[in-house]
Write an enzyme that holds these catalytic residues in place. Structure first.
Site, PDB file in Angstrom:
ATOM      1  N   ASP A 147      39.789  43.739  48.216  1.00 23.59           N
ATOM      2  CA  ASP A 147      40.444  44.787  49.021  1.00 23.59           C
ATOM      3  C   ASP A 147      40.867  44.167  50.348  1.00 23.59           C
ATOM      4  OD1 ASP A 147      41.123  47.335  50.411  1.00 23.59           O
ATOM      5  OD2 ASP A 147      40.007  48.276  48.798  1.00 23.59           O
ATOM      6  N   ARG A 205      58.974  62.934  46.779  1.00 25.94           N
ATOM      7  CA  ARG A 205      57.577  63.152  46.410  1.00 25.94           C
ATOM      8  C   ARG A 205      57.244  62.453  45.090  1.00 25.94           C
ATOM      9  NH1 ARG A 205      52.961  66.510  46.435  1.00 25.94           N
ATOM     10  NH2 ARG A 205      51.693  65.849  44.675  1.00 25.94           N
ATOM     11  N   ARG A 239      44.575  63.260  52.299  1.00 25.01           N
ATOM     12  CA  ARG A 239      44.661  64.277  51.249  1.00 25.01           C
ATOM     13  C   ARG A 239      43.915  65.547  51.678  1.00 25.01           C
ATOM     14  NH1 ARG A 239      43.448  59.936  46.534  1.00 25.01           N
ATOM     15  NH2 ARG A 239      42.346  59.012  48.291  1.00 25.01           N
ATOM     16  N   THR A 262      47.277  58.457  37.425  1.00 20.57           N
ATOM     17  CA  THR A 262      47.085  59.737  38.127  1.00 20.57           C
ATOM     18  C   THR A 262      47.508  60.907  37.247  1.00 20.57           C
ATOM     19  OG1 THR A 262      47.864  61.086  39.972  1.00 20.57           O
ATOM     20  CG2 THR A 262      49.392  59.445  39.165  1.00 20.57           C
ATOM     21  N   ASP A 269      56.032  69.758  44.913  1.00 22.62           N
ATOM     22  CA  ASP A 269      54.616  69.887  44.572  1.00 22.62           C
ATOM     23  C   ASP A 269      54.409  70.111  43.078  1.00 22.62           C
ATOM     24  OD1 ASP A 269      51.930  69.932  45.087  1.00 22.62           O
ATOM     25  OD2 ASP A 269      51.956  71.723  46.347  1.00 22.62           O
ATOM     26  N   TYR A 301      55.847  58.293  43.693  1.00 26.44           N
ATOM     27  CA  TYR A 301      54.515  57.840  43.283  1.00 26.44           C
ATOM     28  C   TYR A 301      54.293  58.069  41.788  1.00 26.44           C
ATOM     29  CZ  TYR A 301      49.315  58.531  43.059  1.00 26.44           C
ATOM     30  OH  TYR A 301      47.968  58.522  42.750  1.00 26.44           O
TER      31      TYR A 301
HETATM   32  N1  LIG Z   1      41.050  60.146  44.443  1.00 35.21           N
HETATM   33  C1  LIG Z   1      41.701  60.759  43.483  1.00 35.21           C
HETATM   34  O1  LIG Z   1      41.430  61.898  43.175  1.00 35.21           O
HETATM   35  C2  LIG Z   1      42.780  60.071  42.718  1.00 35.21           C
HETATM   36  C3  LIG Z   1      43.574  60.880  41.937  1.00 35.21           C
HETATM   37  C4  LIG Z   1      44.569  60.317  41.162  1.00 35.21           C
HETATM   38  C5  LIG Z   1      44.732  58.957  41.151  1.00 35.21           C
HETATM   39  N2  LIG Z   1      43.935  58.166  41.896  1.00 35.21           N
HETATM   40  C6  LIG Z   1      44.184  56.730  41.815  1.00 35.21           C
HETATM   41  O2  LIG Z   1      42.946  56.030  41.875  1.00 35.21           O
HETATM   42  C7  LIG Z   1      43.082  54.841  42.634  1.00 35.21           C
HETATM   43  C8  LIG Z   1      42.070  54.804  43.784  1.00 35.21           C
HETATM   44  O3  LIG Z   1      42.196  55.965  44.573  1.00 35.21           O
HETATM   45  P1  LIG Z   1      41.289  56.251  45.853  1.00 35.21           P
HETATM   46  O4  LIG Z   1      41.240  57.713  45.982  1.00 35.21           O
HETATM   47  O5  LIG Z   1      40.048  55.477  45.782  1.00 35.21           O
HETATM   48  O6  LIG Z   1      42.248  55.683  46.998  1.00 35.21           O
HETATM   49  P2  LIG Z   1      41.918  54.797  48.289  1.00 35.21           P
HETATM   50  O7  LIG Z   1      43.157  54.743  49.105  1.00 35.21           O
HETATM   51  O8  LIG Z   1      40.677  55.270  48.932  1.00 35.21           O
HETATM   52  O9  LIG Z   1      41.624  53.356  47.669  1.00 35.21           O
HETATM   53  C9  LIG Z   1      42.616  52.416  47.346  1.00 35.21           C
HETATM   54  C10 LIG Z   1      42.164  51.068  47.870  1.00 35.21           C
HETATM   55  O10 LIG Z   1      43.124  50.079  47.483  1.00 35.21           O
HETATM   56  C11 LIG Z   1      43.285  49.171  48.541  1.00 35.21           C
HETATM   57  N3  LIG Z   1      44.589  48.504  48.439  1.00 35.21           N
HETATM   58  C12 LIG Z   1      45.805  49.108  48.461  1.00 35.21           C
HETATM   59  N4  LIG Z   1      46.772  48.171  48.388  1.00 35.21           N
HETATM   60  C13 LIG Z   1      46.150  46.968  48.330  1.00 35.21           C
HETATM   61  C14 LIG Z   1      46.622  45.630  48.258  1.00 35.21           C
HETATM   62  N5  LIG Z   1      47.926  45.356  48.261  1.00 35.21           N
HETATM   63  N6  LIG Z   1      45.719  44.641  48.206  1.00 35.21           N
HETATM   64  C15 LIG Z   1      44.386  44.903  48.227  1.00 35.21           C
HETATM   65  N7  LIG Z   1      43.885  46.144  48.285  1.00 35.21           N
HETATM   66  C16 LIG Z   1      44.760  47.167  48.348  1.00 35.21           C
HETATM   67  C17 LIG Z   1      43.183  50.036  49.806  1.00 35.21           C
HETATM   68  O11 LIG Z   1      42.861  49.252  50.943  1.00 35.21           O
HETATM   69  C18 LIG Z   1      42.100  51.023  49.416  1.00 35.21           C
HETATM   70  O12 LIG Z   1      40.829  50.598  49.858  1.00 35.21           O
HETATM   71  C19 LIG Z   1      44.548  54.806  43.077  1.00 35.21           C
HETATM   72  O13 LIG Z   1      45.269  54.004  42.168  1.00 35.21           O
HETATM   73  C20 LIG Z   1      45.009  56.238  42.978  1.00 35.21           C
HETATM   74  O14 LIG Z   1      46.392  56.313  42.725  1.00 35.21           O
HETATM   75  C21 LIG Z   1      42.978  58.694  42.710  1.00 35.21           C
HETATM   76  O1  LIG Z   2      44.134  63.668  43.523  1.00 35.42           O
HETATM   77  C1  LIG Z   2      44.905  63.601  42.573  1.00 35.42           C
HETATM   78  O2  LIG Z   2      44.595  63.905  41.430  1.00 35.42           O
HETATM   79  C2  LIG Z   2      46.323  63.120  42.790  1.00 35.42           C
HETATM   80  O3  LIG Z   2      46.959  64.100  43.502  1.00 35.42           O
HETATM   81  C3  LIG Z   2      47.102  64.016  44.878  1.00 35.42           C
HETATM   82  O4  LIG Z   2      48.140  64.934  45.129  1.00 35.42           O
HETATM   83  P1  LIG Z   2      47.859  66.398  45.624  1.00 35.42           P
HETATM   84  O5  LIG Z   2      46.790  67.080  44.856  1.00 35.42           O
HETATM   85  O6  LIG Z   2      49.149  67.125  45.714  1.00 35.42           O
HETATM   86  O7  LIG Z   2      47.403  66.040  47.102  1.00 35.42           O
HETATM   87  P2  LIG Z   2      46.422  66.722  48.143  1.00 35.42           P
HETATM   88  O8  LIG Z   2      46.664  66.092  49.461  1.00 35.42           O
HETATM   89  O9  LIG Z   2      45.054  66.678  47.632  1.00 35.42           O
HETATM   90  O10 LIG Z   2      46.993  68.221  48.251  1.00 35.42           O
HETATM   91  C4  LIG Z   2      46.658  69.258  47.388  1.00 35.42           C
HETATM   92  C5  LIG Z   2      47.446  70.502  47.753  1.00 35.42           C
HETATM   93  O11 LIG Z   2      47.048  70.949  49.051  1.00 35.42           O
HETATM   94  C6  LIG Z   2      48.185  71.164  49.886  1.00 35.42           C
HETATM   95  N1  LIG Z   2      47.757  70.883  51.289  1.00 35.42           N
HETATM   96  C7  LIG Z   2      47.382  69.629  51.667  1.00 35.42           C
HETATM   97  C8  LIG Z   2      46.933  69.397  52.959  1.00 35.42           C
HETATM   98  C9  LIG Z   2      46.853  70.464  53.886  1.00 35.42           C
HETATM   99  O12 LIG Z   2      46.448  70.329  55.069  1.00 35.42           O
HETATM  100  N2  LIG Z   2      47.229  71.695  53.481  1.00 35.42           N
HETATM  101  C10 LIG Z   2      47.680  71.941  52.210  1.00 35.42           C
HETATM  102  O13 LIG Z   2      48.017  73.100  51.885  1.00 35.42           O
HETATM  103  C11 LIG Z   2      49.267  70.259  49.321  1.00 35.42           C
HETATM  104  O14 LIG Z   2      50.546  70.712  49.668  1.00 35.42           O
HETATM  105  C12 LIG Z   2      48.969  70.350  47.828  1.00 35.42           C
HETATM  106  O15 LIG Z   2      49.551  71.507  47.315  1.00 35.42           O
HETATM  107  C13 LIG Z   2      47.559  62.634  45.330  1.00 35.42           C
HETATM  108  O16 LIG Z   2      48.867  62.391  44.904  1.00 35.42           O
HETATM  109  C14 LIG Z   2      46.745  61.548  44.753  1.00 35.42           C
HETATM  110  O17 LIG Z   2      45.613  61.238  45.494  1.00 35.42           O
HETATM  111  C15 LIG Z   2      46.333  61.723  43.342  1.00 35.42           C
HETATM  112  O18 LIG Z   2      47.114  60.890  42.526  1.00 35.42           O
END
Ligand SMILES: NC(=O)c1ccc[n+]([C@@H]2O[C@H](COP(=O)([O-])OP(=O)(O)OC[C@H]3O[C@@H](n4cnc5c(N)ncnc54)[C@H](O)[C@@H]3O)[C@@H](O)[C@H]2O)c1
Ligand SMILES: O=C(O)[C@H]1O[C@H](OP(=O)(O)OP(=O)(O)OC[C@H]2O[C@@H](n3ccc(=O)[nH]c3=O)[C@H](O)[C@@H]2O)[C@H](O)[C@@H](O)[C@@H]1O
Length: 386
Positions: free
Chosen positions: A46, A179, A232, A136, A334, A182
């Site tokens: 990372d 939007r 988020r 995702t 959205d 991604y």
């Molecule tokens: N959290 C969720 O609910 C969620 C939902 C859908 C998809 N995902 C996917 O899961 C994965 C992880 O998500 P997360 O929530 O832990 O996000 P996060 O942003 O906390 O973690 C991503 C990590 O990747 C590292 N990174 C990004 N670009 C890099 C690079 N070029 N080189 C080295 N490191 C790099 C960042 O520094 C970060 O620590 C992502 O691919 C995201 O799209 C997460």
């Molecule tokens: O977590 C996931 O599964 C995926 O969806 C997320 O997308 P989304 O759920 O739209 O992102 P959030 O920031 O969690 O927002 C959720 C909803 O809350 C709303 N929101 C967000 C922030 C806020 O202050 N107020 C508010 O109403 C957004 O418009 C959206 O409708 C992100 O794209 C990713 O982290 C991931 O791939």
């Protein structure tokens, strides 16, 4: 740790895992559980290590030697291939994944989610290494039901909204709605991985997380991230609660989400890691279909839970409406609703989520309060003094 067996009763041998993006939200939870519950070794890649610092120091930790941190930006570092070669399995989590970036930094978003993932897929394929890639639920985009008339009874029919890995289409908005940059980049990398599997025999698993939330997710603006940054929704709403200000509902907060506790979700990833024969070649939804709420309901529940865990009086006006253009800028759009079909993950891995939304918010907001309340108070009193 002794005598660990997989779902088919076979012993699990210790393995080396190259985890890219290990310093993020999901990575930190995966590393924590891998260190405390398994004999596996992690090569943690990372650009940041703050969220896993507690696993790296001091050197007297019981897992000392089983986790190595490599500060590498995968965009331009030749050490990546060597690490993938050293490992039995690569888990790729690295990505830009905050919606506020998709329409304001679409190029960075597309490069991060597609171009930067290409060498990872290539090195795994060329070296015969297994890959678990994080995609995702956003690849589904909008539901078919979203295009039915408001009063259509079909909107209640699961066939029009439940999202299935092997049946649902991927429905994105027009190109000017950036939007979807991604989701589209994630979809293309999924297709590439799938094609590498079909044509070159790459052993892969694709994970589609549905709104995983919990401690260490994103940052609190002005405390451990930029003051103007937009994380988020969990961190946005936590920030509002810590500052005792109304929670901002984008376009009325009508969108629906299913939230799953990070600790439940990590168990599903563990089953994938340790059961390759059952996980290879599959795409898995990982979510909790029982935890569906509108964003407005989430805000109201978080306000209630926060008041309980912090002992603070509830907000008089818990929410305020804001337009998406004002909040995210031009080009935002959205997903309307996200219910994961659990058939495939149930059949292959026998996994089910456990934690209710109330319970997961209670433990997460207890953590947010304990971690940030004092720092936010100090930052706010400094601003007032100035
Ligand atoms: N959290 C969720 O609910 C969620 C939902 C859908 C998809 N995902 C996917 O899961 C994965 C992880 O998500 P997360 O929530 O832990 O996000 P996060 O942003 O906390 O973690 C991503 C990590 O990747 C590292 N990174 C990004 N670009 C890099 C690079 N070029 N080189 C080295 N490191 C790099 C960042 O520094 C970060 O620590 C992502 O691919 C995201 O799209 C997460
Ligand atoms: O977590 C996931 O599964 C995926 O969806 C997320 O997308 P989304 O759920 O739209 O992102 P959030 O920031 O969690 O927002 C959720 C909803 O809350 C709303 N929101 C967000 C922030 C806020 O202050 N107020 C508010 O109403 C957004 O418009 C959206 O409708 C992100 O794209 C990713 O982290 C991931 O791939």
């Amino acid at each position: 740790m002794a005598g660990r067996v997989d779902l088919d009763g076979n012993p699990i041998n210790p393995m080396t895992i190259c985890m890219i993006g290990a310093g993020g939200f999901i990575g930190s939870h995966l590393c924590e559980k891998l260190m405390s519950e398994t004999p596996h070794t992690v090569l943690a890649v990372d650009v940041y290590s703050d969220k896993i610092k507690h696993l790296l120091e001091p050197t007297s930790l019981p897992w000392n030697g089983r986790i190595q941190f490599h500060r590498i930006n995968i965009k331009n570092d030749s050490r990546l291939e060597g690490l993938i070669k050293m490992a039995d399995l690569t888990v790729n989590l690295a990505a830009i994944c905050t919606p506020a970036d998709y329409n304001t930094r679409p190029l960075d978003t597309i490069y991060s989610n597609f171009i930067d993932a290409l060498p990872v897929v290539k090195y795994c394929s060329e070296n015969g290494k297994r890959l678990i890639h994080f995609s995702t639920c956003e690849v589904y985009g909008k539901t078919i039901g979203a295009f039915l008339p408001e009063d259509s009874p079909l909107r209640q029919d699961p066939a029009y909204f439940v999202l299935s890995e092997d049946a649902s289409p991927c429905i994105f908005g027009p190109i000017e709605k950036q939007r979807w940059s991604y989701a589209c980049a994630k979809q293309l990398i999924e297709r590439l991985i799938y094609a590498e599997g079909a044509e070159n025999g790459l052993e892969f698993t694709i994970v589609r997380p549905f709104n995983w939330i919990g401690p260490r997710m994103d940052f609190i603006p002005g405390i451990d991230g930029p003051s103007e940054g937009v994380p988020r929704v969990l961190a946005c709403f936590s920030n509002n609660l810590l500052r005792h200000e109304p929670l901002k509902l984008v376009d009325g907060g009508h969108s629906q989400r299913t939230f799953i506790y990070i600790k439940d979700a990590i168990e599903a990833v563990f089953l994938m890691i340790e059961n390759p024969a059952r996980a290879n070649g599959h795409i898995f939804n990982v979510g909790n279909p029982n935890n569906e709420v509108t964003v407005k309901q989430l805000a109201e529940m978080m306000a209630q839970v926060y008041s309980k865990v912090s002992g603070e009086t509830p907000l008089e006006t818990p929410t305020v409406d804001v337009s998406s253009k004002e909040f995210y800028g031009e080009g935002y759009d959205d997903s309307d609703k996200r219910i994961p079909d659990m058939t495939i993950i149930n059949r292959q891995l026998g996994w089910n989520p456990k934690t209710s939304l109330w319970d997961l918010l209670e433990s997460t907001l207890t953590y947010q309060h304990r971690t940030y309340a004092e720092a936010v108070k100090q930052a706010m009193s400094k601003t007032t003094a100035n």
